[in-house]
Write a protein that holds these residues in place. Structure first.
Motif, PDB file in Angstrom:
ATOM      1  N   ASN A 229       0.827  -1.207   0.000  1.00 41.54           N
ATOM      2  CA  ASN A 229       0.000   0.000   0.000  1.00 41.54           C
ATOM      3  C   ASN A 229       0.865   1.263   0.000  1.00 41.54           C
ATOM      4  N   VAL A 230       1.816   1.329   0.911  1.00 40.96           N
ATOM      5  CA  VAL A 230       2.603   2.566   1.103  1.00 40.96           C
ATOM      6  C   VAL A 230       3.647   2.737   0.002  1.00 40.96           C
ATOM      7  N   GLY A 231       4.477   1.720  -0.175  1.00 39.79           N
ATOM      8  CA  GLY A 231       5.597   1.838  -1.113  1.00 39.79           C
ATOM      9  C   GLY A 231       5.157   2.017  -2.548  1.00 39.79           C
ATOM     10  N   SER A 232       4.104   1.308  -2.971  1.00 42.43           N
ATOM     11  CA  SER A 232       3.725   1.404  -4.389  1.00 42.43           C
ATOM     12  C   SER A 232       3.124   2.769  -4.684  1.00 42.43           C
ATOM     13  N   THR A 233       2.331   3.323  -3.771  1.00 39.84           N
ATOM     14  CA  THR A 233       1.763   4.658  -4.017  1.00 39.84           C
ATOM     15  C   THR A 233       2.868   5.710  -4.035  1.00 39.84           C
ATOM     16  N   ALA A 234       3.787   5.636  -3.085  1.00 46.83           N
ATOM     17  CA  ALA A 234       4.881   6.611  -3.060  1.00 46.83           C
ATOM     18  C   ALA A 234       5.680   6.513  -4.361  1.00 46.83           C
ATOM     19  N   ALA A 235       5.972   5.283  -4.795  1.00 41.73           N
ATOM     20  CA  ALA A 235       6.744   5.094  -6.031  1.00 41.73           C
ATOM     21  C   ALA A 235       6.013   5.725  -7.213  1.00 41.73           C
ATOM     22  N   GLU A 236       4.715   5.472  -7.320  1.00 49.65           N
ATOM     23  CA  GLU A 236       3.934   6.035  -8.441  1.00 49.65           C
ATOM     24  C   GLU A 236       3.994   7.559  -8.446  1.00 49.65           C
ATOM     25  N   GLY A 323       8.816   5.316   4.892  1.00 49.74           N
ATOM     26  CA  GLY A 323       7.415   4.931   4.723  1.00 49.74           C
ATOM     27  C   GLY A 323       7.004   3.928   5.777  1.00 49.74           C
ATOM     28  N   ALA A 324       7.894   3.005   6.103  1.00 50.68           N
ATOM     29  CA  ALA A 324       7.628   2.007   7.146  1.00 50.68           C
ATOM     30  C   ALA A 324       7.726   2.648   8.524  1.00 50.68           C
ATOM     31  N   ASN A 325       7.210   1.947   9.514  1.00 48.79           N
ATOM     32  CA  ASN A 325       7.418   2.348  10.906  1.00 48.79           C
ATOM     33  C   ASN A 325       8.683   1.681  11.423  1.00 48.79           C
ATOM     34  N   GLY A 326       9.549   2.486  12.001  1.00 50.31           N
ATOM     35  CA  GLY A 326      10.741   1.952  12.674  1.00 50.31           C
ATOM     36  C   GLY A 326      11.760   1.262  11.792  1.00 50.31           C
ATOM     37  N   PRO A 327      11.989   1.699  10.537  1.00 49.54           N
ATOM     38  CA  PRO A 327      12.945   0.959   9.699  1.00 49.54           C
ATOM     39  C   PRO A 327      14.407   1.195  10.072  1.00 49.54           C
TER      40      PRO A 327
END
Ligand SMILES: NC(=O)C1=CN([C@@H]2O[C@H](COP(=O)(O)OP(=O)(O)OC[C@H]3O[C@@H](n4cnc5c(N)ncnc54)[C@H](O)[C@@H]3O)[C@@H](O)[C@H]2O)C=CC1
Ligand SMILES: O=C(O)CCC(=O)C(=O)O
Length: 424
Positions: A229-236, A323-327
């Motif tokens: 959900n997060v990574g693909s939208t940010a990438a687009e 984008g992730a929590n706590g990476p």
């Protein structure tokens, strides 16, 4: 200083240990409110539930579920539900604490909460998933509610899971309570823009940060870990702004392509049940090589604990957008700072999702729904204003954006704590 929590081991690289270290770093910047900081180092309430379900073959299996309310000083608990085989109480505690900081950082009237079930949902049929979700909802029904604690999607949960949660809670109380969860389907009181909101927030904060450090997005090379959900939208959104995605990693594999990936092809393989490994272009590389990729912007959008000191030393990007929590582990943060790599931390970078969740909750209460343009405009303004305040704080104290976000947020949380007082 009180005694440490007895029910949780704090292994050095655990999410809870990472969070505690981040809290320790903010203490010099919150003045007299530091006397309340201990309140941030323990969850207000943690519920462990047994979730027994009948499997399709007639056997019974038990799953362990959690809902943790870290801090409710500023309002009801808010935070997602994660279905993942590695979920633990300690991880959910950290995720709930980051929600406390995040909601305060963008000025939402919420506290922090999070939930999860220790399960691999890919091993369940859709009916088993529904039974598990409904039983879990009934079990945590003791502490959730539209005015008490409002779950939302996180890793491996989506609008359908939220619909089952809303329906189960509503059946148990005897009336429809759309405001008990956010991230619902649109015709059940969901909000336009919520599905893409977290990725959009990552893009908006990233675009602002790039402008401030003089990094042009035109032709900028982006590496993304986690294409959900997060990574693909940010990438687009970065591609739409002129960037190219040169590396992608998900649980299926890692691929690199200096010419830039076609994200439509990724969507097609994902719709067919595949992932990055099945993308037809570029070159497959081993997972560890992802951290060496020549890029300008790195977006970790999968799980916690990805960037330790060793990987931080290898990252080529000028900017890391969490984008992730706590990476990022604290020692990774230190290395990135020394190397001049800007980190836009999770607690502001991925706050777009909970911000539109707030809009959804408000719309449910007023039964008046906004257009997607209105939602996106309000979201962008909140993210840009919050980042500007955090940036100023970082400049004033010469601290990282993470410590600055904690400083802005902890001042709000602990001021509320102080004003409310301790005794009922
Ligand atoms: N969904 C939301 O609105 C929000 C999510 N987040 C955070 O963003 C992160 C991603 O969440 P979602 O996109 O919602 O989850 P998702 O379930 O939609 O996607 C997760 C992605 O991570 C990948 N992944 C899983 N394990 C991996 C591994 N070991 N190595 C590489 N990739 C791996 C998966 O393949 C998938 O592409 C999580 O940290 C979550 O807490 C933060 C704010 C809001
Ligand atoms: O939308 C929400 O309420 C919470 C999203 C979430 O879990 C997060 O920001 O980590």
């Amino acid at each position: 200083m009180s005694t440490p929590l007895s029910f949780v081991g704090t292994a050095p690289h655990s999410p809870w240990a990472t969070y505690l270290s981040q809290v320790d770093r903010v203490v010099p910047y919150i003045g007299h409110l530091a006397k309340w900081v201990e309140t941030l180092k323990r969850p207000k309430r943690a519920l462990i539930v047994d979730v027994p379900i009948e499997m399709d073959d007639g056997s019974v299996r038990h799953f362990e579920g959690y809902r943790v309310q870290h801090n409710l000083s500023r309002g009801p608990g808010k935070g997602g539900i994660r279905f993942h085989p590695d979920v633990t109480l300690e991880e959910v505690m950290a995720l709930s604490a980051w929600m406390t900081v995040k909601t305060a950082a963008v000025g939402l009237p919420f506290g922090g909460a999070k939930g999860g079930i220790r399960v691999d949902p890919s091993q369940l049929s859709i009916k088993e998933l529904e039974r598990m979700t409904r039983r879990y909802t009934s079990e945590i029904g003791l502490i959730i509610g539209p005015q008490r604690d409002i779950p939302a999607p996180d890793v491996n949960t989506n609008a359908q899971v939220m619909a089952w949660m809303m329906d189960t809670y509503s059946m148990n109380i005897g009336s429809t309570a759309t405001g008990v969860v956010t991230g619902k389907p649109i015709h059940l009181g969901g909000s336009l823009g919520r599905v893409k909101a977290t990725g959009r927030g990552v893009f908006v904060t990233g675009r602002e940060a790039a402008r401030r450090i003089g990094l042009s997005l035109q032709g900028a090379r982006v590496a993304v870990q986690g294409l959900g959900n997060v990574g693909s939208t940010a990438a687009e959104l970065f591609v739409a702004a002129g960037c190219k995605v040169v590396a992608m990693q998900d649980h299926t594999g890692t691929r690199v392509n200096p010419k830039g990936f076609d994200l439509d092809k990724l969507r097609a393989v994902q719709s067919a049940g595949g992932g990055v490994a099945a993308h037809p272009d570029g070159e497959a590389v081993d997972a560890e090589s992802f951290w060496d990729v020549d890029c300008d912007i790195l977006i970790p959008a999968a799980l916690e604990g990805q960037i330790d000191a060793a990987r931080a030393n290898r990252i080529q990007a000028r900017m890391v957008l969490e984008g992730a929590n706590g990476p990022t582990l604290p020692e990774g943060d230190d290395v990135l700072r020394e190397r001049g790599v800007l980190v836009v931390p999770d607690v502001i970078c991925n706050a777009g999702g909970v911000t539109v969740s707030y809009f959804e909750w408000v719309q449910d209460f007023s039964s008046f729904f906004w257009t997607e343009d209105e939602i996106n405009a309000r979201l962008d303004k909140i993210m840009i204003d919050a980042l500007a305040q955090i940036w100023n704080t970082a400049d004033r104290h010469q601290i990282t954006l993470r410590t600055a976000t904690f400083a802005v947020a902890c001042e709000r949380i602990l001021m509320s704590r102080q004003e409310r007082g301790l005794y009922p």
